[in-house]
Design a protein around this motif. Sequence first.
Motif, PDB file in Angstrom:
ATOM      1  N   LEU A   1       0.808   4.346  -2.639  1.00 47.26           N
ATOM      2  CA  LEU A   1       0.482   5.689  -2.337  1.00 47.26           C
ATOM      3  C   LEU A   1       1.729   6.548  -2.601  1.00 47.26           C
ATOM      4  CD1 LEU A   1      -1.158   7.246  -0.317  1.00 47.26           C
ATOM      5  CD2 LEU A   1       0.465   7.033   1.552  1.00 47.26           C
ATOM      6  N   ASN A   2       2.943   6.079  -2.611  1.00 50.12           N
ATOM      7  CA  ASN A   2       4.037   6.961  -2.956  1.00 50.12           C
ATOM      8  C   ASN A   2       4.058   7.020  -4.440  1.00 50.12           C
ATOM      9  OD1 ASN A   2       7.147   6.807  -3.532  1.00 50.12           O
ATOM     10  ND2 ASN A   2       6.760   8.375  -2.417  1.00 50.12           N
ATOM     11  N   THR A   3       3.954   5.922  -5.304  1.00 48.73           N
ATOM     12  CA  THR A   3       3.994   6.058  -6.546  1.00 48.73           C
ATOM     13  C   THR A   3       2.762   6.754  -7.316  1.00 48.73           C
ATOM     14  OG1 THR A   3       5.095   4.037  -6.666  1.00 48.73           O
ATOM     15  CG2 THR A   3       4.308   4.511  -8.672  1.00 48.73           C
ATOM     16  N   GLU A   4       1.613   6.480  -7.079  1.00 51.71           N
ATOM     17  CA  GLU A   4       0.536   6.799  -7.721  1.00 51.71           C
ATOM     18  C   GLU A   4      -0.026   8.070  -7.172  1.00 51.71           C
ATOM     19  OE1 GLU A   4      -2.574   4.090  -7.136  1.00 51.71           O
ATOM     20  OE2 GLU A   4      -1.513   2.480  -7.968  1.00 51.71           O
ATOM     21  N   ARG A   5       0.310   8.534  -5.851  1.00 53.24           N
ATOM     22  CA  ARG A   5      -0.401   9.947  -5.327  1.00 53.24           C
ATOM     23  C   ARG A   5       0.875  11.086  -5.358  1.00 53.24           C
ATOM     24  NH1 ARG A   5      -5.058   9.318  -0.755  1.00 53.24           N
ATOM     25  NH2 ARG A   5      -6.399   7.660  -2.038  1.00 53.24           N
ATOM     26  N   ARG A   6       2.046  10.375  -5.210  1.00 54.41           N
ATOM     27  CA  ARG A   6       3.486  11.204  -5.128  1.00 54.41           C
ATOM     28  C   ARG A   6       3.292  11.891  -3.412  1.00 54.41           C
ATOM     29  NH1 ARG A   6       6.946   9.299  -7.102  1.00 54.41           N
ATOM     30  NH2 ARG A   6       8.183  11.462  -7.037  1.00 54.41           N
ATOM     31  N   THR A   7       2.767  11.111  -2.562  1.00 54.56           N
ATOM     32  CA  THR A   7       2.857  11.307  -1.271  1.00 54.56           C
ATOM     33  C   THR A   7       4.132  11.337  -0.720  1.00 54.56           C
ATOM     34  OG1 THR A   7       0.539  10.689  -0.937  1.00 54.56           O
ATOM     35  CG2 THR A   7       1.909  10.896   1.077  1.00 54.56           C
ATOM     36  N   THR A   8       4.800  12.263  -0.064  1.00 50.17           N
ATOM     37  CA  THR A   8       6.092  12.219   0.548  1.00 50.17           C
ATOM     38  C   THR A   8       5.998  11.230   1.972  1.00 50.17           C
ATOM     39  OG1 THR A   8       6.601  14.238  -0.242  1.00 50.17           O
ATOM     40  CG2 THR A   8       8.103  13.253   1.236  1.00 50.17           C
ATOM     41  N   ILE A   9       6.965  10.425   2.090  1.00 46.84           N
ATOM     42  CA  ILE A   9       6.822   9.549   3.311  1.00 46.84           C
ATOM     43  C   ILE A   9       8.303   9.469   3.920  1.00 46.84           C
ATOM     44  CG2 ILE A   9       6.440   7.202   4.136  1.00 46.84           C
ATOM     45  CD1 ILE A   9       4.588   6.753   1.478  1.00 46.84           C
TER      46      ILE A   9
ATOM     47  N   PHE B   1       0.813  -1.134   0.196  1.00 44.72           N
ATOM     48  CA  PHE B   1       0.013   0.222  -0.106  1.00 44.72           C
ATOM     49  C   PHE B   1       0.924   1.191   0.133  1.00 44.72           C
ATOM     50  CE2 PHE B   1      -1.867   3.542   2.557  1.00 44.72           C
ATOM     51  CZ  PHE B   1      -2.936   3.718   1.827  1.00 44.72           C
ATOM     52  N   LEU B   2       2.018   1.380   0.806  1.00 37.35           N
ATOM     53  CA  LEU B   2       2.810   2.431   0.924  1.00 37.35           C
ATOM     54  C   LEU B   2       3.426   2.636  -0.460  1.00 37.35           C
ATOM     55  CD1 LEU B   2       4.253   1.980   4.629  1.00 37.35           C
ATOM     56  CD2 LEU B   2       2.518   3.617   3.826  1.00 37.35           C
ATOM     57  N   GLN B   3       3.900   1.632  -0.950  1.00 36.15           N
ATOM     58  CA  GLN B   3       4.589   1.693  -2.458  1.00 36.15           C
ATOM     59  C   GLN B   3       3.623   2.540  -3.403  1.00 36.15           C
ATOM     60  OE1 GLN B   3       7.929   0.545  -2.699  1.00 36.15           O
ATOM     61  NE2 GLN B   3       7.544   2.337  -4.416  1.00 36.15           N
TER      62      GLN B   3
ATOM     63  N   ALA C   1      12.525  -2.619   1.179  1.00 34.31           N
ATOM     64  CA  ALA C   1      11.481  -2.974   0.199  1.00 34.31           C
ATOM     65  C   ALA C   1      10.782  -1.547  -0.151  1.00 34.31           C
ATOM     66  CB  ALA C   1      10.289  -3.759   0.972  1.00 34.31           C
ATOM     67  N   LEU C   2      11.076  -0.489   0.505  1.00 37.89           N
ATOM     68  CA  LEU C   2      10.350   0.853   0.484  1.00 37.89           C
ATOM     69  C   LEU C   2      11.302   1.788  -0.225  1.00 37.89           C
ATOM     70  CD1 LEU C   2       7.660   0.624   3.190  1.00 37.89           C
ATOM     71  CD2 LEU C   2       7.412   0.281   0.642  1.00 37.89           C
ATOM     72  N   CYS C   3      12.551   2.096   0.476  1.00 35.64           N
ATOM     73  CA  CYS C   3      13.179   3.220   0.384  1.00 35.64           C
ATOM     74  C   CYS C   3      14.518   3.164  -0.154  1.00 35.64           C
ATOM     75  CB  CYS C   3      13.414   3.753   1.874  1.00 35.64           C
ATOM     76  SG  CYS C   3      12.154   4.013   3.086  1.00 35.64           S
ATOM     77  N   GLN C   4      14.660   4.365  -1.274  1.00 32.10           N
ATOM     78  CA  GLN C   4      15.773   4.310  -2.040  1.00 32.10           C
ATOM     79  C   GLN C   4      16.618   4.979  -1.307  1.00 32.10           C
ATOM     80  OE1 GLN C   4      14.551   6.042  -6.037  1.00 32.10           O
ATOM     81  NE2 GLN C   4      14.250   4.135  -6.623  1.00 32.10           N
ATOM     82  N   ARG C   5      16.292   6.138  -0.526  1.00 32.12           N
ATOM     83  CA  ARG C   5      17.412   6.670   0.401  1.00 32.12           C
ATOM     84  C   ARG C   5      17.276   6.337   1.827  1.00 32.12           C
ATOM     85  NH1 ARG C   5      16.543  13.331   0.714  1.00 32.12           N
ATOM     86  NH2 ARG C   5      18.149  13.825   2.331  1.00 32.12           N
ATOM     87  N   MET C   6      18.458   6.437   2.443  1.00 27.75           N
ATOM     88  CA  MET C   6      18.470   6.110   3.925  1.00 27.75           C
ATOM     89  C   MET C   6      19.040   7.157   4.717  1.00 27.75           C
ATOM     90  SD  MET C   6      19.582   2.422   5.535  1.00 27.75           S
ATOM     91  CE  MET C   6      20.823   2.331   4.652  1.00 27.75           C
ATOM     92  N   VAL C   7      18.784   7.756   5.856  1.00 29.60           N
ATOM     93  CA  VAL C   7      19.318   8.655   6.772  1.00 29.60           C
ATOM     94  C   VAL C   7      19.689   7.811   7.841  1.00 29.60           C
ATOM     95  CG1 VAL C   7      19.329  10.758   7.727  1.00 29.60           C
ATOM     96  CG2 VAL C   7      18.302  10.640   5.646  1.00 29.60           C
TER      97      VAL C   7
END
Length: 347
Positions: free
Chosen positions: A203-211, A199-201, A223-229
Amino acid sequence: MSAIIEIEHLSKVFRLAKRRPGFLGGLRSIVNPELQLVHAVQGLSLRVERGEMIGLIGPNGAGKSTSIKMMTGILQPSGGSIRVAGLVPIERRRELAAKIGVVFGQRSQLWWDLPLIDSLRLLRHLYRVPETRFRTNLAQLCELLDLKAFLDTPVRQLSLGQRMRGDIAAALLHEPELLYLDEPTIGLDVVAKARIREFLQRLNTERRTTILLTTHDMDDIEALCQRMVIIDHGHKLYDGTVTEIRNTFGKDRMLIAVLEQSALQQLPRDEAGEVLLPDLPAQVQLVRTDGPQIWLQFHRDAMPAHELVAWLGQRVTLRDVTFQEPEIESIIRRIYEEDLLLHQVTA
């Protein structure tokens, strides 16, 4: 892209009263307390572009939750600057609430004794969501999160996975630009985790919601993040891609080879009966054996994989060969245990 989160040299210092031992000391602690300064966040700078999905990780006490509370306006920073969706959170908290959604894995914003649908209707009034918009959003969330089967069930009777899906729906009813997720899959089984990640994927892809995702589950990050802090003791230690950190700190790979039985029998053994590989290159380590299988650990920069396969194939007959990359969780554990990133930052 434009930044939705802009943080510069953010800091948060808590002043805690230190209790003195003994009866009289305890009284003095109340009348004239000795203050202890705790630096929860120190000089944190972070820029998050709209539409990004970022994993914020660190051990307990690293400053993750404190940072999120300053981003949402719950806590006032001790120093530095912060803007979220163009607003200073502590000054425009009510206005910011309409632009963000927050989900805490261990705390729910739903009413415990009410059916889920009643909690969602109450939140609709709190966020002042128009009825038509509410019905449209609710229908979409019910479909994406599969809520229909338990909409009329009291929250206290929901499973942990169902409650988490309900909390995510509650955070998204007003279509926020930015979603904060603090341990959203904690305690969930494999099926529930997979459903929420999917679902989160979307949401981010289709609605461009920042997570912005904080978690101890490294599978969530991969699974979800390309960037890590990565932060620790209030300091930012790393800001980059998961691939970069794997390439930098996870260069030890594993070769798993299946040998022909005849080849295995011809190999020498030590006094304990363990298989030996004569003339094993210095940069390669025989980790374990199990029947016809052997595990060889090697550094990808010291010896390319094809060279190791060629070396092994010249000495034994191979039936199968596979390679295993190090798990990101083991890489992060090594970073913390050996302070690798901190040494790089301070070097």
